[in-house]
Motif scaffolding. Structure first.
Motif, PDB file in Angstrom:
ATOM      1  N   ILE A 124       0.815  -1.255   0.098  1.00  0.00           N
ATOM      2  CA  ILE A 124       0.016   0.011   0.087  1.00  0.00           C
ATOM      3  C   ILE A 124       0.675   1.230  -0.124  1.00  0.00           C
ATOM      4  CG2 ILE A 124      -1.578   1.218   1.358  1.00  0.00           C
ATOM      5  CD1 ILE A 124      -2.750  -1.439   2.407  1.00  0.00           C
ATOM      6  N   ARG A 125       2.052   1.091   0.817  1.00  0.00           N
ATOM      7  CA  ARG A 125       2.813   2.471   0.862  1.00  0.00           C
ATOM      8  C   ARG A 125       3.456   2.570  -0.607  1.00  0.00           C
ATOM      9  NH1 ARG A 125       8.292   3.985   3.601  1.00  0.00           N
ATOM     10  NH2 ARG A 125       8.596   1.772   2.973  1.00  0.00           N
ATOM     11  N   SER A 126       3.900   1.661  -1.272  1.00  0.00           N
ATOM     12  CA  SER A 126       4.453   2.001  -2.309  1.00  0.00           C
ATOM     13  C   SER A 126       3.537   2.251  -3.406  1.00  0.00           C
ATOM     14  CB  SER A 126       5.400   1.013  -2.764  1.00  0.00           C
ATOM     15  OG  SER A 126       4.614  -0.275  -3.311  1.00  0.00           O
ATOM     16  N   ALA A 127       2.355   1.879  -3.513  1.00  0.00           N
ATOM     17  CA  ALA A 127       1.353   2.185  -4.312  1.00  0.00           C
ATOM     18  C   ALA A 127       1.129   3.819  -4.046  1.00  0.00           C
ATOM     19  CB  ALA A 127       0.063   1.404  -4.167  1.00  0.00           C
ATOM     20  N   ILE A 128       0.796   4.071  -2.636  1.00  0.00           N
ATOM     21  CA  ILE A 128       0.419   5.598  -2.647  1.00  0.00           C
ATOM     22  C   ILE A 128       1.720   6.436  -2.987  1.00  0.00           C
ATOM     23  CG2 ILE A 128       0.209   7.341  -0.637  1.00  0.00           C
ATOM     24  CD1 ILE A 128      -1.467   5.078   0.791  1.00  0.00           C
ATOM     25  N   THR A 129       2.719   5.963  -2.696  1.00  0.00           N
ATOM     26  CA  THR A 129       3.904   7.168  -3.079  1.00  0.00           C
ATOM     27  C   THR A 129       4.242   6.816  -4.596  1.00  0.00           C
ATOM     28  OG1 THR A 129       5.365   5.078  -2.352  1.00  0.00           O
ATOM     29  CG2 THR A 129       5.214   7.054  -0.797  1.00  0.00           C
ATOM     30  N   SER A 130       3.618   5.879  -5.233  1.00  0.00           N
ATOM     31  CA  SER A 130       3.811   5.764  -6.757  1.00  0.00           C
ATOM     32  C   SER A 130       2.801   6.602  -7.521  1.00  0.00           C
ATOM     33  CB  SER A 130       3.936   4.597  -7.326  1.00  0.00           C
ATOM     34  OG  SER A 130       2.572   4.015  -7.215  1.00  0.00           O
ATOM     35  N   VAL A 131       1.866   7.061  -6.650  1.00  0.00           N
ATOM     36  CA  VAL A 131       0.785   8.049  -7.189  1.00  0.00           C
ATOM     37  C   VAL A 131       1.476   9.391  -7.278  1.00  0.00           C
ATOM     38  CG1 VAL A 131      -1.484   9.289  -7.086  1.00  0.00           C
ATOM     39  CG2 VAL A 131      -1.163   6.809  -6.482  1.00  0.00           C
ATOM     40  N   ASP A 132       1.631  10.145  -8.542  1.00  0.00           N
ATOM     41  CA  ASP A 132       2.130  11.417  -8.907  1.00  0.00           C
ATOM     42  C   ASP A 132       1.654  12.346  -7.943  1.00  0.00           C
ATOM     43  OD1 ASP A 132       3.206  13.673 -10.082  1.00  0.00           O
ATOM     44  OD2 ASP A 132       2.264  13.430 -11.960  1.00  0.00           O
ATOM     45  N   LYS A 133       2.681  13.050  -7.327  1.00  0.00           N
ATOM     46  CA  LYS A 133       2.634  14.314  -6.462  1.00  0.00           C
ATOM     47  C   LYS A 133       1.476  15.240  -7.043  1.00  0.00           C
ATOM     48  CE  LYS A 133       4.469  15.933  -2.333  1.00  0.00           C
ATOM     49  NZ  LYS A 133       4.235  17.434  -2.482  1.00  0.00           N
ATOM     50  N   GLY A 134       1.683  15.457  -8.384  1.00  0.00           N
ATOM     51  CA  GLY A 134       0.909  16.406  -9.114  1.00  0.00           C
ATOM     52  C   GLY A 134      -0.880  15.991  -8.851  1.00  0.00           C
ATOM     53  N   GLN A 135      -0.995  14.811  -8.700  1.00  0.00           N
ATOM     54  CA  GLN A 135      -2.463  14.524  -8.559  1.00  0.00           C
ATOM     55  C   GLN A 135      -2.865  14.996  -7.164  1.00  0.00           C
ATOM     56  OE1 GLN A 135      -4.859  12.535 -10.270  1.00  0.00           O
ATOM     57  NE2 GLN A 135      -2.940  12.738 -11.955  1.00  0.00           N
ATOM     58  N   PHE A 136      -2.341  15.005  -6.366  1.00  0.00           N
ATOM     59  CA  PHE A 136      -2.654  15.433  -5.009  1.00  0.00           C
ATOM     60  C   PHE A 136      -2.476  16.892  -5.037  1.00  0.00           C
ATOM     61  CE2 PHE A 136      -1.201  16.557  -0.371  1.00  0.00           C
ATOM     62  CZ  PHE A 136      -2.255  15.847   0.331  1.00  0.00           C
ATOM     63  N   GLU A 137      -1.716  17.644  -5.515  1.00  0.00           N
ATOM     64  CA  GLU A 137      -1.574  19.002  -5.704  1.00  0.00           C
ATOM     65  C   GLU A 137      -2.734  19.548  -6.579  1.00  0.00           C
ATOM     66  OE1 GLU A 137       2.278  20.437  -6.776  1.00  0.00           O
ATOM     67  OE2 GLU A 137       3.017  20.268  -4.794  1.00  0.00           O
ATOM     68  N   ALA A 138      -3.238  18.915  -7.373  1.00  0.00           N
ATOM     69  CA  ALA A 138      -4.178  19.263  -8.129  1.00  0.00           C
ATOM     70  C   ALA A 138      -5.425  19.303  -7.638  1.00  0.00           C
ATOM     71  CB  ALA A 138      -4.429  18.285  -9.703  1.00  0.00           C
ATOM     72  N   ALA A 139      -5.747  18.373  -6.761  1.00  0.00           N
ATOM     73  CA  ALA A 139      -6.975  18.312  -5.985  1.00  0.00           C
ATOM     74  C   ALA A 139      -6.704  19.368  -4.940  1.00  0.00           C
ATOM     75  CB  ALA A 139      -6.860  16.922  -5.236  1.00  0.00           C
ATOM     76  N   LEU A 140      -5.780  19.655  -4.270  1.00  0.00           N
ATOM     77  CA  LEU A 140      -5.672  20.833  -3.309  1.00  0.00           C
ATOM     78  C   LEU A 140      -5.945  21.974  -4.017  1.00  0.00           C
ATOM     79  CD1 LEU A 140      -2.544  20.191  -1.186  1.00  0.00           C
ATOM     80  CD2 LEU A 140      -4.712  19.400  -0.822  1.00  0.00           C
ATOM     81  N   ALA A 141      -5.524  22.238  -5.265  1.00  0.00           N
ATOM     82  CA  ALA A 141      -5.533  23.405  -6.064  1.00  0.00           C
ATOM     83  C   ALA A 141      -7.164  23.823  -6.390  1.00  0.00           C
ATOM     84  CB  ALA A 141      -4.768  23.396  -7.399  1.00  0.00           C
ATOM     85  N   LEU A 142      -7.898  22.369  -6.266  1.00  0.00           N
ATOM     86  CA  LEU A 142      -9.470  22.801  -6.660  1.00  0.00           C
ATOM     87  C   LEU A 142     -10.271  22.996  -5.315  1.00  0.00           C
ATOM     88  CD1 LEU A 142      -9.636  19.637  -9.136  1.00  0.00           C
ATOM     89  CD2 LEU A 142     -10.218  22.192  -9.792  1.00  0.00           C
ATOM     90  N   GLY A 143      -9.577  22.789  -4.155  1.00  0.00           N
ATOM     91  CA  GLY A 143     -10.053  23.294  -3.151  1.00  0.00           C
ATOM     92  C   GLY A 143     -10.528  21.985  -2.022  1.00  0.00           C
ATOM     93  N   TYR A 144      -9.891  20.651  -2.514  1.00  0.00           N
ATOM     94  CA  TYR A 144     -10.001  19.671  -1.541  1.00  0.00           C
ATOM     95  C   TYR A 144      -9.220  19.879  -0.264  1.00  0.00           C
ATOM     96  CZ  TYR A 144     -11.884  16.594  -5.439  1.00  0.00           C
ATOM     97  OH  TYR A 144     -12.578  16.018  -6.300  1.00  0.00           O
ATOM     98  N   THR A 145      -9.569  19.499   0.922  1.00  0.00           N
ATOM     99  CA  THR A 145      -8.559  19.460   1.935  1.00  0.00           C
ATOM    100  C   THR A 145      -7.610  18.139   1.723  1.00  0.00           C
ATOM    101  OG1 THR A 145      -9.849  17.952   3.232  1.00  0.00           O
ATOM    102  CG2 THR A 145     -10.529  20.132   3.607  1.00  0.00           C
ATOM    103  N   ASN A 146      -6.365  18.308   2.601  1.00  0.00           N
ATOM    104  CA  ASN A 146      -5.557  17.219   2.481  1.00  0.00           C
ATOM    105  C   ASN A 146      -6.285  15.702   2.631  1.00  0.00           C
ATOM    106  OD1 ASN A 146      -3.014  18.623   2.333  1.00  0.00           O
ATOM    107  ND2 ASN A 146      -3.274  19.392   4.499  1.00  0.00           N
ATOM    108  N   ARG A 147      -7.038  15.811   3.676  1.00  0.00           N
ATOM    109  CA  ARG A 147      -7.683  14.463   3.643  1.00  0.00           C
ATOM    110  C   ARG A 147      -8.447  14.021   2.738  1.00  0.00           C
ATOM    111  NH1 ARG A 147     -10.019  12.795   9.550  1.00  0.00           N
ATOM    112  NH2 ARG A 147      -7.907  13.481   9.891  1.00  0.00           N
TER     113      ARG A 147
END
Ligand SMILES: Nc1ncnc2c1ncn2[C@@H]1O[C@H](COP(=O)(O)OP(=O)(O)OP(=O)(O)O)[C@@H](O)[C@H]1O
Ligand SMILES: [Mg+2]
Lengths: 235, 250
Positions: A124-147
């Motif tokens: 699970i850890r390697s799967a999560i870290t293999s998701v592009d960081k840009g995905q997380f940031e794109a979500a934040l930029a749209l207004g998603y909270t970290n969680r």
């Protein structure tokens, strides 16, 4: 005495099949519960390690080393015979009449869950870290909270990456439930042993047992392969 | 109502002991298009990311339409930061579309989750913006089935569908094959003409001249020079600016 002439597969099949089918419920139940527990633990351990809290990370690494450095069979035996005694000892500090026991099935599920949880946490850890960081940031930029970004955007993608591996672990766990025989869970192996020692149909019984596991795992392996192809189509 | 959309005061940002932004002040008026240029590593992306708090400034303030991300002397409130980010659209160099969703779903997801719109309303808005970027026919395609230019246009539609007050573009065309740059620039140009407030980081100098109301030249973590495009490109004052313009125009 000629062993070959005494082989009696039809009888063994007729008598042992119903017994095995009854044991099947236990195998599937233990796998289902054990894997669910493993997923839960694995996700928590993975998130704990990703959180970069140093102390937590150290503790989790120690847990992983212990679990990966000891055989599953020993862990199961420990969980069934020793852990209830330890809990009883601690409980008796408050209440001398305290006694704690685990049913073989429960101990087995917990043991399988912890063991597989540790291995899955790395998947699970390697799967999560293999998701592009840009995905997380794109979500934040749209207004998603970290969680929200983690659970709604990153983890679903990580699951897709990890799912085929999960499938392989489920197949392994089905086979590993045979170890539960050693802590008196009447799964397939224990039932077969009992039948074989009564009837002396040793070759027939254990051959059928092996076939039963194959019948369980081969179709699952096929499903995993199909899943692998479909899930990675858009990743 | 004041006519300032983005106000940055004495913004500093360090990574470890390495100070990348060394005190930046900037005001962007409503409807204004500001283009940031500068050499690689000068801190343009870091600055842009500070504008929606993807990077948390080490000190200084950022205000969007009068609202602070974090008020001076107050603690960072994650919910408030997320809410304010919703008001600013951001377009990344590498698109960052969600690969498990179709173009339409990409544009709908945040509208439903963050703006709490119904599925129908989100769909209507999504279709409107996908049509606007010229991708109505492709809305049921997955990102992996779209060209880079198309993906970037979906990313722009996704940001627009949140109906933001301002848009940030970080080298929106740098990852594209040359023949696909035009289609994305056209969409951005159209947006500019409609009066969207924008801050753009770009290496496309011709485009910068054309859409920018103001050019900001950054180097070494500070704003070296800024001005109207004509003024800026034809009569730069600072030596560093002159050298940079000379380099990029050849
Ligand atoms: N997360 C980070 N941790 C450490 N250093 C960083 C981080 N992000 C950026 N930097 C450093 O900050 C400096 C400025 O980076 P930035 O990406 O803002 O430059 P840029 O002007 O956008 O460059 P380019 O034109 O190449 O995109 C670089 O030296 C970079 O190595
Ligand atoms: Mg950059």
């Amino acid at each position: 005495m000629n062993l070959l002439e005494k082989l009696d597969f039809p009888t063994a099949f007729r008598e042992l099949s119903p017994i095995l089918i009854q044991g099947l419920g236990i195998v599937l139940g233990a796998t289902l519960c054990g894997f669910f527990l493993a997923l839960l633990l694995g996700t928590l351990i993975a998130l704990g390690r990703i959180s970069k809290v140093v102390l937590l990370d150290r503790m989790l690494i120690i847990l992983l080393e212990i679990v990966r450095g000891t055989p599953l069979l020993v862990q199961l035996v420990y969980m069934y015979y020793v852990v209830p005694l330890l809990i009883t000892i601690v409980g008796q500090l408050w209440d001398p009449s305290f006694r704690f026991t685990l049913s073989p099935f429960t101990a087995g599920v917990i043991g399988l869950g912890i063991n597989y949880g540790c291995y899955l946490s790395e998947v699970i850890r390697s799967a999560i870290t293999s998701v592009d960081k840009g995905q997380f940031e794109a979500a934040l930029a749209l207004g998603y909270t970290n969680r929200q970004a983690m659970w709604l955007i990153v983890i679903p993608q990580a699951v897709r990456i990890a799912l085929p591996t999960f499938g392989n672990y489920i197949i392994m766990m089905i086979k590993d439930t045979s170890l539960l025989a050693f802590i008196t869970v009447s799964e397939l192996l224990l039932r077969t042993q009992a039948y074989a020692s009564q009837t002396f149909l040793t070759i027939e019984s254990y051959t059928l047992l092996a076939l039963a596991y194959l019948v369980l795992s081969l179709p699952l392996a096929q499903i995993v392969r199909i899943m692998e192809r479909r899930l990675t189509r858009h990743v | 109502m004041c006519d300032v959309m983005i106000e940055v005061r004495d913004l500093r940002k360090s990574f470890g002991s390495n100070e990348i932004l060394k005190g930046i002040n900037m005001t962007v008026k409503k409807g204004e298009k500001v283009v940031i240029i500068g050499p690689s590593g000068s801190g343009k992306s870091t600055f842009l990311r500070c504008l929606n708090f993807l990077e948390i400034p080490t000190s200084g303030t950022v205000r969007i339409d009068g609202h602070y991300f974090v008020k001076p002397n107050e603690k960072l409130n994650e919910k408030h930061v997320a809410a304010l980010r919703t008001e600013i659209g951001m377009v990344f160099q590498r698109f960052n579309l969600f690969p498990t969703m179709t173009a339409l779903e990409n544009v709908m997801a945040a509208q439903m989750k963050i703006r709490k719109k119904s599925k129908e309303a989100a769909r209507e808005t999504a279709e409107k913006y996908l049509r606007k970027v010229g991708l109505a026919e492709r809305m049921n395609y997955y990102p992996s089935q779209l060209s880079g230019g198309q993906q970037q246009r979906v990313a722009i539609a996704r940001a627009l569908a949140m109906e933001p007050k301002a848009m940030l573009f970080d080298e929106a065309t740098s990852a594209l094959d040359p023949e696909l740059v035009g289609e994305v620039l056209n969409v951005i140009r159209e947006l500019a003409e409609e009066g969207m407030t924008m801050v753009l980081v770009t290496h496309e100098m011709k485009f910068a001249k054309e859409v920018g109301d103001r050019i900001i030249f950054m180097d070494g973590g500070v704003i070296v020079e800024e001005g109207h495009p004509k003024e800026f490109f034809h009569h730069p004052k600072e030596e560093r600016t002159k050298a940079f313009i000379k380099k990029v125009e050849h």
